[in-house]
Design a protein around this motif. Structure first.
Motif, mmCIF file in Angstrom:
data_model
loop_
_atom_site.group_PDB
_atom_site.id
_atom_site.type_symbol
_atom_site.label_atom_id
_atom_site.label_comp_id
_atom_site.label_asym_id
_atom_site.label_seq_id
_atom_site.Cartn_x
_atom_site.Cartn_y
_atom_site.Cartn_z
ATOM 1 N N UNK A 55 0.832 -1.203 0.000
ATOM 2 C CA UNK A 55 0.000 0.000 0.000
ATOM 3 C C UNK A 55 0.872 1.260 0.000
ATOM 4 N N UNK A 56 1.903 1.281 0.836
ATOM 5 C CA UNK A 56 2.793 2.453 0.894
ATOM 6 C C UNK A 56 3.544 2.649 -0.429
ATOM 7 N N UNK A 57 3.947 1.554 -1.066
ATOM 8 C CA UNK A 57 4.588 1.677 -2.382
ATOM 9 C C UNK A 57 3.606 2.229 -3.408
ATOM 10 N N UNK A 91 9.908 5.373 2.210
ATOM 11 C CA UNK A 91 10.618 5.139 3.478
ATOM 12 C C UNK A 91 9.744 4.399 4.480
ATOM 13 N N UNK A 92 8.456 4.660 4.427
ATOM 14 C CA UNK A 92 7.537 3.968 5.332
ATOM 15 C C UNK A 92 7.609 2.455 5.139
ATOM 16 N N UNK A 93 7.914 2.010 3.939
ATOM 17 C CA UNK A 93 8.059 0.575 3.672
ATOM 18 C C UNK A 93 9.172 -0.004 4.543
ATOM 19 N N UNK A 94 10.293 0.706 4.619
ATOM 20 C CA UNK A 94 11.419 0.228 5.430
ATOM 21 C C UNK A 94 11.053 0.193 6.904
ATOM 22 N N UNK A 95 10.335 1.192 7.348
ATOM 23 C CA UNK A 95 9.906 1.259 8.746
ATOM 24 C C UNK A 95 8.972 0.089 9.064
ATOM 25 N N UNK A 96 8.015 -0.146 8.185
ATOM 26 C CA UNK A 96 7.027 -1.206 8.405
ATOM 27 C C UNK A 96 7.675 -2.581 8.371
ATOM 28 N N UNK A 97 8.498 -2.827 7.353
ATOM 29 C CA UNK A 97 9.063 -4.175 7.225
ATOM 30 C C UNK A 97 9.985 -4.522 8.377
ATOM 31 N N UNK A 98 10.557 -3.519 9.017
ATOM 32 C CA UNK A 98 11.457 -3.769 10.144
ATOM 33 C C UNK A 98 10.804 -3.506 11.496
ATOM 34 N N UNK A 99 9.508 -3.195 11.464
ATOM 35 C CA UNK A 99 8.741 -2.934 12.684
ATOM 36 C C UNK A 99 9.412 -1.896 13.576
#
Length: 135
Positions: free
Chosen positions: A13-15, A49-57
């Motif tokens: 979704x963020x992408x 950048x939110x993708x990186x935050x989400x995938x790494x919790x």
């Protein structure tokens, strides 16, 4: 549904948001709305950048926190090339000026450059996410 599945869905979704912001930036740029194009180019990067935050919790909330997290966890260790951090910081400042600065209008050159860099940035983050997700 597992939390892993939910995270992957949220990353997708963020992408999607990032690519929509790029589409909006392109339309605004073509229409000569430079401040709006700068804003949407920056947000394309931010959504990616939110993708990186989400995938790494990771637990970050503010824009500055997300940017610091990116620099600390991805740029400093060499996972993502430093040029992406430079572009992000430059566009963050430019967006602040475009959105909040008095009597400020970015140049066409700045805006075209920002859009091109945002596009490459989003593509790089997407490629990293795909590598990460396939592990």
């Amino acid at each position: 549904m597992s939390s892993e599945h939910n995270r992957l869905e949220l990353c997708r979704y963020r992408l999607q948001q990032a690519y929509e912001a790029l589409d909006e930036a392109k339309l605004l740029l073509e229409a000569g709305h430079l401040r709006g194009a700068i804003n949407r180019s920056y947000y394309a990067m931010f959504y990616a950048l939110q993708v990186l935050v989400i995938q790494n919790m990771a637990k970050v909330s503010k824009h500055s926190g997300v940017i610091s997290y990116f620099d600390r966890e991805f740029v400093k260790p060499g996972v993502i090339d430093q040029k992406f951090s430079k572009w992000l910081h430059r566009l963050f400042d430019l967006r602040q000026d475009a959105d909040y600065g008095d009597m400020f209008t970015p140049t066409e050159k700045q805006t075209h450059e920002a859009f091109a860099q945002a596009k490459e940035f989003v593509q790089r983050i997407e490629a990293y996410h795909e590598e990460y997700s396939s592990e």
